[in-house]
Scaffold this motif. Structure first.
Motif, PDB file in Angstrom:
ATOM      1  N   HIS A 265      72.996  28.082  14.422  1.00 51.47           N
ATOM      2  CA  HIS A 265      72.778  28.896  15.616  1.00 51.47           C
ATOM      3  C   HIS A 265      74.081  29.172  16.367  1.00 51.47           C
ATOM      4  N   ASP A 266      74.184  30.392  16.850  1.00 53.01           N
ATOM      5  CA  ASP A 266      75.269  30.824  17.738  1.00 53.01           C
ATOM      6  C   ASP A 266      76.635  30.849  17.071  1.00 53.01           C
ATOM      7  N   CYS A 267      76.691  30.786  15.746  1.00 53.28           N
ATOM      8  CA  CYS A 267      77.976  30.954  15.054  1.00 53.28           C
ATOM      9  C   CYS A 267      78.392  32.416  15.066  1.00 53.28           C
ATOM     10  N   SER A 268      79.680  32.635  14.912  1.00 51.44           N
ATOM     11  CA  SER A 268      80.224  33.981  14.786  1.00 51.44           C
ATOM     12  C   SER A 268      81.192  34.007  13.610  1.00 51.44           C
ATOM     13  N   VAL A 269      80.844  34.731  12.565  1.00 53.56           N
ATOM     14  CA  VAL A 269      81.691  34.890  11.383  1.00 53.56           C
ATOM     15  C   VAL A 269      82.265  36.300  11.426  1.00 53.56           C
ATOM     16  N   GLY A 270      83.587  36.427  11.315  1.00 55.07           N
ATOM     17  CA  GLY A 270      84.235  37.730  11.404  1.00 55.07           C
ATOM     18  C   GLY A 270      84.018  38.593  10.175  1.00 55.07           C
ATOM     19  N   ASN A 271      84.801  39.645  10.058  1.00 55.47           N
ATOM     20  CA  ASN A 271      84.737  40.558   8.920  1.00 55.47           C
ATOM     21  C   ASN A 271      85.621  40.071   7.772  1.00 55.47           C
ATOM     22  N   HIS A 272      85.251  40.425   6.552  1.00 54.31           N
ATOM     23  CA  HIS A 272      86.043  40.140   5.348  1.00 54.31           C
ATOM     24  C   HIS A 272      86.205  38.643   5.087  1.00 54.31           C
ATOM     25  N   CYS A 273      85.278  37.841   5.540  1.00 57.38           N
ATOM     26  CA  CYS A 273      85.369  36.388   5.334  1.00 57.38           C
ATOM     27  C   CYS A 273      84.728  35.987   4.009  1.00 57.38           C
ATOM     28  N   ILE A 274      85.233  34.916   3.425  1.00 54.58           N
ATOM     29  CA  ILE A 274      84.618  34.290   2.251  1.00 54.58           C
ATOM     30  C   ILE A 274      84.299  32.851   2.611  1.00 54.58           C
ATOM     31  N   ILE A 275      83.032  32.478   2.493  1.00 56.91           N
ATOM     32  CA  ILE A 275      82.600  31.101   2.715  1.00 56.91           C
ATOM     33  C   ILE A 275      82.022  30.606   1.401  1.00 56.91           C
TER      34      ILE A 275
END
Length: 265
Positions: free
Chosen positions: A118-128
Motif C-alpha cells: 500500500h501507498d508505494c510509488s514506483v517510477g517509470n522505466h523501473c525493473i523489479i
C-alpha cells in the motif's frame, strides 16, 4: 477479445481492444486502457486503474485491500501506467487514506512473485526482479533496477537510476545514480554502466562520481559533504537531485562498505 469464462462486473470500464483470458475476475470500479492483455486467473479488484498496452500475466492480483491494520475501508486506488508488464503472481495492493493510492509507472517490468504494498510509488522505466517484497510507502525513482529476492523496508526511498543487488535487505534510503550492494547494504560506486546505457555522457558521469567521492570518501559528515558540494562543484540537475534527495531522506542514506561489518565475502 474477452473469453466467456471471464467474469467482468457490469460497472467496470474497459477500453477497446482489451484482451482477457479465461477464469479472470474483474471487480467493479476498475478501469483498463486499450490494447491491454490480461492472462488467465488474474484478479483485478475494486480501485484498479490500468493503462494502455499493459501485459498482466496469470495469477496476478491487482488492487487488493492493504495489509495494514489501520485500513478502514476508505476508497483508494492502485494505478498502473502504460506499457507496463506484471509477470506471474505479482501483487499490487491499493493505497490507504495516508496517500490514497499505490502507483506503478509506465514502461516498467515487474517480475514474478513481486509484492508492492500500500501507498508505494514506483517510477517509470523501473525493473523489479523476481520475488522482491516492498513494504508500504516505499518510493522508487525512474529507471531504478532492483535485483531479485530483495526485501525493502517501509518508507524507504530509492533514487532514480540506482541499482540494488539481488538478495539485499534495504532498510536505508538509496541515493540516485548509485549501486547498492553487499551485506549490510552499502554504497558500491556509481551506476556508470546503467547511466551509459541511458545516454549519459562521460562528463556527466564523472561529475556524479565527483559528488559521491565527496560524500563517501572525503571523511566529512553528511551535512559537511553537502555544503562542500554546493560550494565547490558547479550546479547541475544531477547535483541538485542528489543533494535534495539526501537532505530530505527520512531514514538516512546507506553507508560506505566497511570491511568486517558483516559480509562473509
Amino acid at each position: 477479445m474477452i473469453h466467456p469464462h471471464t467474469y467482468i462486473h457490469p460497472n467496470a470500464k474497459l477500453a477497446q481492444n482489451v484482451k482477457i483470458d479465461p477464469f479472470t475476475v474483474i471487480h467493479q470500479d476498475v478501469e483498463i486502457g486499450e490494447g491491454t492483455w490480461i492472462g488467465s486467473n488474474v484478479t483485478i479488484m475494486e480501485g484498479a486503474r490500468i493503462g494502455k498496452n499493459c501485459r498482466i500475466f496469470p495469477g496476478a492480483v491487482i488492487s487488493a485491500i492493504p495489509q495494514d491494520l489501520k485500513f478502514a475501508g476508505e476508497k483508494t486506488t492502485a494505478e498502473i501506467g502504460d506499457n507496463t508488464t506484471l509477470r506471474e503472481f505479482v501483487t499490487v495492493n491499493r493505497g490507504t487514506k495516508e496517500r490514497g493510492k499505490t502507483t506503478v509507472g509506465s514502461d516498467c517490468l515487474i517480475q514474478a512473485y513481486t509484492h508492492i504494498a500500500h501507498d508505494c510509488s514506483v517510477g517509470n522505466h523501473c525493473i523489479i526482479s523476481n520475488s522482491t517484497q516492498m513494504a508500504g510507502h516505499v518510493m522508487l525513482g525512474d529507471w531504478a533496477v532492483i535485483g531479485g529476492v530483495c526485501a525493502i523496508h517501509q518508507f524507504v526511498q530509492i533514487g532514480s537510476h540506482s541499482f540494488i543487488g539481488g538478495g539485499s535487505l534495504v532498510s536505508k534510503d538509496v541515493p540516485p545514480f548509485i549501486k547498492a550492494v553487499r551485506t549490510p547494504l552499502s554504497y558500491g560506486g556509481v551506476n556508470s554502466v546503467g547511466l551509459k546505457r541511458r545516454g549519459f555522457n562521460l562528463d556527466t558521469i564523472n561529475h556524479i562520481l565527483d559528488i559521491y567521492r565527496i560524500i563517501y570518501n572525503k571523511g566529512l559528515n553528511t551535512s559537511q559533504a553537502l555544503e562542500y558540494i554546493e560550494e565547490e562543484l558547479h550546479a547541475s540537475d544531477e547535483r541538485d537531485e542528489i543533494v535534495t534527495f539526501i537532505r530530505e531522506s527520512g531514514r538516512g542514506i546507506i553507508k560506505r562498505y566497511a570491511k568486517g561489518s558483516g559480509d562473509e565475502d
